[in-house]
Design a protein around this motif. Structure first.
Motif, PDB file in Angstrom:
ATOM      1  N   VAL A  18       0.837  -1.198   0.000  1.00 51.32           N
ATOM      2  CA  VAL A  18       0.000   0.000   0.000  1.00 51.32           C
ATOM      3  C   VAL A  18       0.876   1.253   0.000  1.00 51.32           C
ATOM      4  N   LEU A  19       1.901   1.275   0.846  1.00 53.74           N
ATOM      5  CA  LEU A  19       2.818   2.418   0.885  1.00 53.74           C
ATOM      6  C   LEU A  19       3.516   2.615  -0.457  1.00 53.74           C
ATOM      7  N   PHE A  20       3.856   1.525  -1.131  1.00 51.78           N
ATOM      8  CA  PHE A  20       4.477   1.592  -2.453  1.00 51.78           C
ATOM      9  C   PHE A  20       3.494   2.163  -3.469  1.00 51.78           C
ATOM     10  N   GLU A  21       2.269   1.653  -3.473  1.00 53.58           N
ATOM     11  CA  GLU A  21       1.256   2.119  -4.420  1.00 53.58           C
ATOM     12  C   GLU A  21       0.940   3.600  -4.231  1.00 53.58           C
ATOM     13  N   GLU A  22       0.982   4.070  -2.986  1.00 56.09           N
ATOM     14  CA  GLU A  22       0.698   5.473  -2.698  1.00 56.09           C
ATOM     15  C   GLU A  22       1.953   6.343  -2.792  1.00 56.09           C
ATOM     16  N   GLN A  23       3.050   5.742  -3.227  1.00 55.25           N
ATOM     17  CA  GLN A  23       4.327   6.411  -3.470  1.00 55.25           C
ATOM     18  C   GLN A  23       4.928   7.065  -2.216  1.00 55.25           C
ATOM     19  N   TYR A  24       4.795   6.381  -1.089  1.00 59.67           N
ATOM     20  CA  TYR A  24       5.496   6.801   0.123  1.00 59.67           C
ATOM     21  C   TYR A  24       6.873   6.141   0.188  1.00 59.67           C
ATOM     22  N   ILE A  25       7.017   4.994  -0.494  1.00 56.76           N
ATOM     23  CA  ILE A  25       8.275   4.250  -0.481  1.00 56.76           C
ATOM     24  C   ILE A  25       8.625   3.773  -1.883  1.00 56.76           C
ATOM     25  N   GLU A  34      13.865  -4.875   3.896  1.00 57.12           N
ATOM     26  CA  GLU A  34      14.972  -4.048   4.383  1.00 57.12           C
ATOM     27  C   GLU A  34      15.591  -3.175   3.295  1.00 57.12           C
ATOM     28  N   THR A  35      15.293  -3.462   2.032  1.00 57.56           N
ATOM     29  CA  THR A  35      15.835  -2.661   0.929  1.00 57.56           C
ATOM     30  C   THR A  35      14.937  -1.470   0.587  1.00 57.56           C
ATOM     31  N   THR A  36      13.850  -1.316   1.294  1.00 58.95           N
ATOM     32  CA  THR A  36      12.902  -0.233   1.043  1.00 58.95           C
ATOM     33  C   THR A  36      13.537   1.129   1.257  1.00 58.95           C
ATOM     34  N   ILE A  37      13.184   2.079   0.416  1.00 58.48           N
ATOM     35  CA  ILE A  37      13.637   3.458   0.558  1.00 58.48           C
ATOM     36  C   ILE A  37      12.403   4.322   0.808  1.00 58.48           C
ATOM     37  N   ILE A  38      12.417   5.073   1.907  1.00 58.67           N
ATOM     38  CA  ILE A  38      11.309   5.969   2.226  1.00 58.67           C
ATOM     39  C   ILE A  38      11.500   7.244   1.424  1.00 58.67           C
ATOM     40  N   ILE A  39      10.490   7.624   0.640  1.00 61.49           N
ATOM     41  CA  ILE A  39      10.602   8.850  -0.141  1.00 61.49           C
ATOM     42  C   ILE A  39       9.712   9.957   0.409  1.00 61.49           C
ATOM     43  N   GLU A  40       8.749   9.602   1.222  1.00 66.28           N
ATOM     44  CA  GLU A  40       7.919  10.603   1.886  1.00 66.28           C
ATOM     45  C   GLU A  40       7.557  10.053   3.256  1.00 66.28           C
ATOM     46  N   GLY A  41       8.065  10.689   4.298  1.00 70.22           N
ATOM     47  CA  GLY A  41       7.920  10.155   5.642  1.00 70.22           C
ATOM     48  C   GLY A  41       6.787  10.740   6.457  1.00 70.22           C
ATOM     49  N   TRP A  42       5.974  11.599   5.859  1.00 70.08           N
ATOM     50  CA  TRP A  42       4.893  12.245   6.608  1.00 70.08           C
ATOM     51  C   TRP A  42       3.595  12.055   5.874  1.00 70.08           C
ATOM     52  N   GLU A  43       2.515  11.929   6.615  1.00 70.73           N
ATOM     53  CA  GLU A  43       1.199  11.780   5.996  1.00 70.73           C
ATOM     54  C   GLU A  43       0.866  13.026   5.189  1.00 70.73           C
ATOM     55  N   ARG A  44       0.228  12.818   4.067  1.00 73.38           N
ATOM     56  CA  ARG A  44      -0.170  13.933   3.214  1.00 73.38           C
ATOM     57  C   ARG A  44      -1.488  14.524   3.722  1.00 73.38           C
ATOM     58  N   ASN A  45      -1.704  15.771   3.385  1.00 75.31           N
ATOM     59  CA  ASN A  45      -2.954  16.465   3.704  1.00 75.31           C
ATOM     60  C   ASN A  45      -3.253  16.507   5.200  1.00 75.31           C
ATOM     61  N   VAL A  46      -2.209  16.556   6.003  1.00 78.28           N
ATOM     62  CA  VAL A  46      -2.362  16.677   7.452  1.00 78.28           C
ATOM     63  C   VAL A  46      -1.607  17.935   7.856  1.00 78.28           C
ATOM     64  N   TYR A  48       0.371  20.186  10.352  1.00 84.15           N
ATOM     65  CA  TYR A  48       1.198  19.993  11.532  1.00 84.15           C
ATOM     66  C   TYR A  48       1.429  21.347  12.175  1.00 84.15           C
ATOM     67  N   GLU A  49       1.360  21.375  13.508  1.00 77.86           N
ATOM     68  CA  GLU A  49       1.611  22.625  14.210  1.00 77.86           C
ATOM     69  C   GLU A  49       3.079  22.991  14.156  1.00 77.86           C
ATOM     70  N   LYS A  50       3.920  22.009  13.968  1.00 82.31           N
ATOM     71  CA  LYS A  50       5.363  22.214  13.865  1.00 82.31           C
ATOM     72  C   LYS A  50       5.826  21.595  12.565  1.00 82.31           C
ATOM     73  N   THR A  51       7.015  21.939  12.144  1.00 83.60           N
ATOM     74  CA  THR A  51       7.554  21.326  10.935  1.00 83.60           C
ATOM     75  C   THR A  51       7.839  19.854  11.214  1.00 83.60           C
ATOM     76  N   PRO A  52       7.793  19.006  10.190  1.00 78.01           N
ATOM     77  CA  PRO A  52       8.051  17.576  10.419  1.00 78.01           C
ATOM     78  C   PRO A  52       9.396  17.305  11.084  1.00 78.01           C
ATOM     79  N   GLN A  53      10.418  18.124  10.804  1.00 78.88           N
ATOM     80  CA  GLN A  53      11.723  17.891  11.397  1.00 78.88           C
ATOM     81  C   GLN A  53      11.695  18.069  12.911  1.00 78.88           C
TER      82      GLN A  53
END
Length: 71
Positions: A18-25, A34-46, A48-53
Motif C-alpha cells: 500500500v505504501l508503495f502504491e501510494e508512493q510513500y516508499i 529491508e531494501t525499502t527506501i522511504i521517499i515521503e515520511g509524513w502523511e499527506r494532507n495533514v 502539523y503545528e510544527k515542521t516535520p523535522q
C-alpha cells in the motif's frame, strides 16, 4: 522478518505494498523489505503545528520523533 511488530509477515508485506502504491516508499517486491527506501515520511494532507523535522507534540509532551528514536 520477526514478529516484533505484533503483525504477521503477510500483513506487513500488504502494508508495504500500500505504501508503495501510494508512493510513500520505493520497493521492489522481489527484494527483502529491508531494501525499502522511504521517499515521503509524513502523511499527506495533514496540517502539523510544527515542521516535520521538529515533530508534532503528543499529549505526553514528547514529539513523534521521540517515538522513532526511543521505542
Amino acid at each position: 522478518m520477526g514478529r516484533l511488530s505484533g503483525r504477521h509477515p503477510a500483513e506487513i508485506i500488504k502494508g508495504f505494498k500500500v505504501l508503495f502504491e501510494e508512493q510513500y516508499i520505493v520497493w521492489d517486491v522481489s527484494t527483502p523489505i529491508e531494501t525499502t527506501i522511504i521517499i515521503e515520511g509524513w502523511e499527506r494532507n495533514v496540517s502539523y503545528e510544527k515542521t516535520p523535522q521538529q515533530g508534532a507534540e503528543s499529549g505526553s509532551g514528547c514529539t513523534n520523533i521521540d517515538y522513532w528514536l526511543y521505542h
